[in-house]
Design a protein around this motif. Structure first.
Motif, PDB file in Angstrom:
ATOM      1  N   LEU A  47      54.833  36.970  50.717  1.00  0.00           N
ATOM      2  CA  LEU A  47      54.457  37.166  49.516  1.00  0.00           C
ATOM      3  C   LEU A  47      54.509  35.537  48.711  1.00  0.00           C
ATOM      4  CD1 LEU A  47      54.747  38.495  46.638  1.00  0.00           C
ATOM      5  CD2 LEU A  47      57.041  38.133  46.742  1.00  0.00           C
ATOM      6  N   ALA A  48      55.206  34.677  49.188  1.00  0.00           N
ATOM      7  CA  ALA A  48      54.906  33.423  48.751  1.00  0.00           C
ATOM      8  C   ALA A  48      53.358  33.044  49.109  1.00  0.00           C
ATOM      9  CB  ALA A  48      55.965  32.392  49.014  1.00  0.00           C
ATOM     10  N   ALA A  49      53.114  33.147  50.310  1.00  0.00           N
ATOM     11  CA  ALA A  49      51.627  32.602  50.721  1.00  0.00           C
ATOM     12  C   ALA A  49      50.657  33.450  49.741  1.00  0.00           C
ATOM     13  CB  ALA A  49      51.536  33.078  52.137  1.00  0.00           C
ATOM     14  N   GLY A  50      50.938  34.821  49.504  1.00  0.00           N
ATOM     15  CA  GLY A  50      49.888  35.639  49.012  1.00  0.00           C
ATOM     16  C   GLY A  50      49.620  35.268  47.484  1.00  0.00           C
ATOM     17  N   LEU A  51      50.958  34.726  46.859  1.00  0.00           N
ATOM     18  CA  LEU A  51      50.922  34.325  45.509  1.00  0.00           C
ATOM     19  C   LEU A  51      50.097  32.984  45.342  1.00  0.00           C
ATOM     20  CD1 LEU A  51      54.668  35.157  44.285  1.00  0.00           C
ATOM     21  CD2 LEU A  51      52.425  36.349  43.670  1.00  0.00           C
ATOM     22  N   ALA A  52      50.248  32.146  46.571  1.00  0.00           N
ATOM     23  CA  ALA A  52      49.519  30.849  46.474  1.00  0.00           C
ATOM     24  C   ALA A  52      48.064  31.163  46.623  1.00  0.00           C
ATOM     25  CB  ALA A  52      49.896  29.988  47.760  1.00  0.00           C
ATOM     26  N   LEU A  53      47.701  32.275  47.405  1.00  0.00           N
ATOM     27  CA  LEU A  53      46.419  32.549  47.668  1.00  0.00           C
ATOM     28  C   LEU A  53      45.613  33.004  46.241  1.00  0.00           C
ATOM     29  CD1 LEU A  53      44.621  34.015  50.646  1.00  0.00           C
ATOM     30  CD2 LEU A  53      44.351  35.411  48.770  1.00  0.00           C
ATOM     31  N   SER A  54      46.386  34.037  45.668  1.00  0.00           N
ATOM     32  CA  SER A  54      46.164  34.414  44.453  1.00  0.00           C
ATOM     33  C   SER A  54      45.652  33.593  43.560  1.00  0.00           C
ATOM     34  CB  SER A  54      47.112  35.470  43.991  1.00  0.00           C
ATOM     35  OG  SER A  54      47.416  36.285  44.867  1.00  0.00           O
ATOM     36  N   TRP A  55      46.345  32.400  43.441  1.00  0.00           N
ATOM     37  CA  TRP A  55      46.149  31.134  42.445  1.00  0.00           C
ATOM     38  C   TRP A  55      44.745  30.612  42.764  1.00  0.00           C
ATOM     39  CZ3 TRP A  55      48.721  26.187  43.536  1.00  0.00           C
ATOM     40  CH2 TRP A  55      48.231  25.156  42.543  1.00  0.00           C
ATOM     41  N   GLY A  56      44.796  30.261  44.030  1.00  0.00           N
ATOM     42  CA  GLY A  56      43.672  29.496  44.647  1.00  0.00           C
ATOM     43  C   GLY A  56      42.173  30.232  45.099  1.00  0.00           C
ATOM     44  N   TRP A  57      42.464  31.339  45.235  1.00  0.00           N
ATOM     45  CA  TRP A  57      41.256  32.128  45.839  1.00  0.00           C
ATOM     46  C   TRP A  57      39.962  32.214  44.913  1.00  0.00           C
ATOM     47  CZ3 TRP A  57      39.624  33.498  50.545  1.00  0.00           C
ATOM     48  CH2 TRP A  57      38.607  34.661  50.436  1.00  0.00           C
ATOM     49  N   PRO A  58      40.014  32.568  43.715  1.00  0.00           N
ATOM     50  CA  PRO A  58      38.998  32.546  42.814  1.00  0.00           C
ATOM     51  C   PRO A  58      38.383  30.968  42.648  1.00  0.00           C
ATOM     52  CG  PRO A  58      40.901  33.106  41.486  1.00  0.00           C
ATOM     53  CD  PRO A  58      41.435  33.035  42.775  1.00  0.00           C
ATOM     54  N   LEU A  59      39.187  30.034  42.529  1.00  0.00           N
ATOM     55  CA  LEU A  59      38.896  28.811  42.560  1.00  0.00           C
ATOM     56  C   LEU A  59      38.005  28.296  43.895  1.00  0.00           C
ATOM     57  CD1 LEU A  59      41.955  27.021  41.060  1.00  0.00           C
ATOM     58  CD2 LEU A  59      39.851  28.090  39.925  1.00  0.00           C
ATOM     59  N   LEU A  60      38.605  28.838  45.054  1.00  0.00           N
ATOM     60  CA  LEU A  60      37.691  28.558  46.316  1.00  0.00           C
ATOM     61  C   LEU A  60      36.235  29.099  46.192  1.00  0.00           C
ATOM     62  CD1 LEU A  60      37.665  27.633  49.267  1.00  0.00           C
ATOM     63  CD2 LEU A  60      38.640  29.707  49.817  1.00  0.00           C
ATOM     64  N   LEU A  61      36.414  30.413  45.614  1.00  0.00           N
ATOM     65  CA  LEU A  61      34.948  31.084  45.773  1.00  0.00           C
ATOM     66  C   LEU A  61      34.028  30.796  44.623  1.00  0.00           C
ATOM     67  CD1 LEU A  61      36.468  32.387  48.061  1.00  0.00           C
ATOM     68  CD2 LEU A  61      35.393  34.657  47.329  1.00  0.00           C
ATOM     69  N   GLY A  62      34.588  30.057  43.529  1.00  0.00           N
ATOM     70  CA  GLY A  62      33.878  29.788  42.282  1.00  0.00           C
ATOM     71  C   GLY A  62      33.518  31.026  41.401  1.00  0.00           C
ATOM     72  N   LEU A  63      34.546  31.859  41.396  1.00  0.00           N
ATOM     73  CA  LEU A  63      34.404  33.192  40.740  1.00  0.00           C
ATOM     74  C   LEU A  63      34.518  33.130  39.288  1.00  0.00           C
ATOM     75  CD1 LEU A  63      36.509  35.628  43.242  1.00  0.00           C
ATOM     76  CD2 LEU A  63      33.845  35.181  43.270  1.00  0.00           C
ATOM     77  N   PRO A  64      33.656  33.820  38.460  1.00  0.00           N
ATOM     78  CA  PRO A  64      33.873  33.980  37.149  1.00  0.00           C
ATOM     79  C   PRO A  64      34.989  34.606  36.829  1.00  0.00           C
ATOM     80  CG  PRO A  64      32.134  35.695  38.043  1.00  0.00           C
ATOM     81  CD  PRO A  64      32.608  34.663  38.987  1.00  0.00           C
ATOM     82  N   ARG A  65      35.833  34.092  35.564  1.00  0.00           N
ATOM     83  CA  ARG A  65      36.804  34.856  35.053  1.00  0.00           C
ATOM     84  C   ARG A  65      38.047  34.639  36.027  1.00  0.00           C
ATOM     85  NH1 ARG A  65      36.841  36.183  29.584  1.00  0.00           N
ATOM     86  NH2 ARG A  65      37.877  38.187  29.861  1.00  0.00           N
ATOM     87  N   PRO A  66      38.595  33.606  36.458  1.00  0.00           N
ATOM     88  CA  PRO A  66      39.441  33.470  37.771  1.00  0.00           C
ATOM     89  C   PRO A  66      40.855  33.804  37.348  1.00  0.00           C
ATOM     90  CG  PRO A  66      39.008  31.305  36.731  1.00  0.00           C
ATOM     91  CD  PRO A  66      37.868  32.161  36.115  1.00  0.00           C
ATOM     92  N   THR A  67      41.044  33.716  35.934  1.00  0.00           N
ATOM     93  CA  THR A  67      42.635  34.092  35.688  1.00  0.00           C
ATOM     94  C   THR A  67      42.760  35.688  36.028  1.00  0.00           C
ATOM     95  OG1 THR A  67      42.461  32.340  34.025  1.00  0.00           O
ATOM     96  CG2 THR A  67      44.348  34.244  33.828  1.00  0.00           C
ATOM     97  N   GLY A  68      41.892  36.564  35.768  1.00  0.00           N
ATOM     98  CA  GLY A  68      42.042  37.866  35.626  1.00  0.00           C
ATOM     99  C   GLY A  68      41.906  38.201  37.118  1.00  0.00           C
ATOM    100  N   ILE A  69      41.289  37.696  37.924  1.00  0.00           N
ATOM    101  CA  ILE A  69      41.180  38.062  39.544  1.00  0.00           C
ATOM    102  C   ILE A  69      42.480  37.557  40.274  1.00  0.00           C
ATOM    103  CG2 ILE A  69      40.039  37.281  41.566  1.00  0.00           C
ATOM    104  CD1 ILE A  69      37.420  37.010  40.127  1.00  0.00           C
ATOM    105  N   SER A  70      42.917  36.346  39.563  1.00  0.00           N
ATOM    106  CA  SER A  70      44.321  35.878  40.184  1.00  0.00           C
ATOM    107  C   SER A  70      45.509  36.865  39.807  1.00  0.00           C
ATOM    108  CB  SER A  70      44.685  34.494  39.427  1.00  0.00           C
ATOM    109  OG  SER A  70      43.645  33.575  40.176  1.00  0.00           O
ATOM    110  N   LEU A  71      45.411  37.375  38.717  1.00  0.00           N
ATOM    111  CA  LEU A  71      46.290  38.285  38.226  1.00  0.00           C
ATOM    112  C   LEU A  71      46.464  39.759  39.056  1.00  0.00           C
ATOM    113  CD1 LEU A  71      48.812  39.085  36.334  1.00  0.00           C
ATOM    114  CD2 LEU A  71      46.993  39.763  34.723  1.00  0.00           C
ATOM    115  N   VAL A  72      45.030  40.021  39.118  1.00  0.00           N
ATOM    116  CA  VAL A  72      44.836  41.232  40.096  1.00  0.00           C
ATOM    117  C   VAL A  72      45.570  40.971  41.394  1.00  0.00           C
ATOM    118  CG1 VAL A  72      43.441  42.653  41.283  1.00  0.00           C
ATOM    119  CG2 VAL A  72      43.013  42.195  38.980  1.00  0.00           C
ATOM    120  N   LEU A  73      45.172  39.976  42.053  1.00  0.00           N
ATOM    121  CA  LEU A  73      45.463  39.718  43.420  1.00  0.00           C
ATOM    122  C   LEU A  73      47.281  39.396  43.414  1.00  0.00           C
ATOM    123  CD1 LEU A  73      42.829  37.027  44.748  1.00  0.00           C
ATOM    124  CD2 LEU A  73      43.108  39.521  45.236  1.00  0.00           C
ATOM    125  N   ALA A  74      47.764  38.851  42.384  1.00  0.00           N
ATOM    126  CA  ALA A  74      49.083  38.322  42.352  1.00  0.00           C
ATOM    127  C   ALA A  74      49.949  39.827  42.234  1.00  0.00           C
ATOM    128  CB  ALA A  74      49.507  37.659  41.116  1.00  0.00           C
TER     129      ALA A  74
END
Length: 260
Positions: A47-74
Motif C-alpha cells: 500500500l505504501a508503495a502504491g500510494l507513492a506510485l499514485s503520486w508520481g505516476w501521472p508526473l512520470l507519464l506527463g498526463l493531463p489533470r494529474p491530481t484526479g488520476i493520482s486520486l483514482v490510483l490512490a
C-alpha cells in the motif's frame, strides 16, 4: 510542473537516476520483509508503495489533470490493500479483481467530469489503466505471502526486478540495450537459486522459473517507460517503484504452482 518527454538516448536519465534505483530497492525490500513478517505487513508495505506510485505516476507519464488520476490510483490502492487484509485467502484475490474493475470505472468517471475538454483523453485513460495494473500486480505479491513458500516467491520476483534496476544504473550507456536483458535475466535466476537454497526450498525449479520470468518482465516494463524523461523527483522515484511492482503477480503465480 515539469512534464515527461521522449528521449532518444540508449539509457535515459530515468534509467540511471539514483532516485529510480532507490525507489525500486526500497519497494522491493519493504514488500519482501513484509512477506516474511506476515501477509498483513506485506499488504501495508505494498500500500505504501502504491500510494507513492499514485503520486508520481501521472508526473512520470506527463498526463493531463494529474491530481484526479493520482486520486483514482490512490483510492484503488487503498481498496486493494483492504481486500488483502480483511478477506480470506481465496476470496481476497477474487475481490481484488472487483476493486480493479471499480478503479477502471473511476478512471472513466474522472474523464466524464472534466471541464477542460477532451484533449489527452486517450493518454489519460491508458495511463491510468496501466497504473491500476501495476498496483494490482504489487498487491498480488502481498496476496502470495500467507501461502506455503509464498514469502520465498515474493522475494525472488521482486528482488529480480530490483537487481535489473541496478544493472541499468551501472552498465555503461553504450552497452545498456545489449546487456540489460541477459544480465537482468541471469541475476533473476541467481536470485531464485540463492533464495531457494537458503530457504531449503523443495520447489527450486519454480523459483528459478520465477526469477527468469521476473527478469524478462522487469526489462520489458523498463523499456516501455525509459523512453520517457522527467525532471520531477516523484516521477523518477515512480519509475523504480513501477518496475518492481510489475513483477509482483509472478510471485502469486509461483506460489500457485508450488501449492496446487
Amino acid at each position: 510542473m515539469p512534464e515527461a518527454s521522449l528521449t532518444e538516448s540508449p539509457t535515459s536519465r530515468l534509467a540511471t537516476s539514483s532516485l529510480a534505483l532507490t525507489g525500486g530497492v526500497v519497494t522491493a525490500a519493504l514488500v519482501i520483509l513484509g512477506a516474511y513478517a506476515g501477509s498483513d505487513v506485506s499488504a501495508y508495505a505494498a500500500l505504501a508503495a502504491g500510494l507513492a506510485l499514485s503520486w508520481g505516476w501521472p508526473l512520470l507519464l506527463g498526463l493531463p489533470r494529474p491530481t484526479g488520476i493520482s486520486l483514482v490510483l490512490a483510492v484503488a490502492s487503498v481498496g486493494m490493500a483492504g481486500v488483502v487484509v480483511f478477506s480470506g485467502e481465496e476470496d481476497g484475490m477474487q475481490a481484488l479483481c472487483v476493486v480493479l474493475a471499480v478503479g477502471l470505472v473511476l478512471a472513466f468517471l474522472h474523464q466524464l467530469v472534466r471541464t477542460d475538454g477532451r484533449a489527452g483523453l486517450t493518454a489519460s485513460l491508458a495511463g491510468c489503466s496501466f497504473g491500476l495494473v501495476l498496483l494490482a500486480s504489487g498487491m498480488f505479491a502481498a496476496g502470495a505471502a500467507p501461502y506455503d513458500q509464498g514469502d520465498a516467491a515474493v522475494a525472488v520476483a521482486l528482488s529480480a526486478s530490483a537487481l535489473g534496476l541496478l544493472v541499468e544504473a551501472i552498465v555503461p550507456a553504450r552497452h545498456a540495450l545489449e546487456w540489460s536483458l541477459p544480465a537482468s535475466v541471469l541475476l533473476g535466476v541467481l536470485a531464485g537459486l540463492v533464495i531457494g537454497l537458503v530457504d531449503g526450498n523443495l520447489s527450486l525449479n519454480v523459483l528459478l522459473l520465477t526469477g527468469l520470468l521476473a527478469g524478462f518482465v522487469g526489462v520489458a516494463v523498463r523499456r516501455v517507460l525509459r523512453v520517457l524523461d522527467t525532471d520531477d523527483p516523484a516521477g523518477r522515484l515512480t519509475y523504480g517503484i513501477a518496475a518492481v511492482l510489475s513483477t509482483g503477480v509472478l510471485a502469486y503465480a509461483a506460489q500457485w504452482l508450488i501449492n496446487r
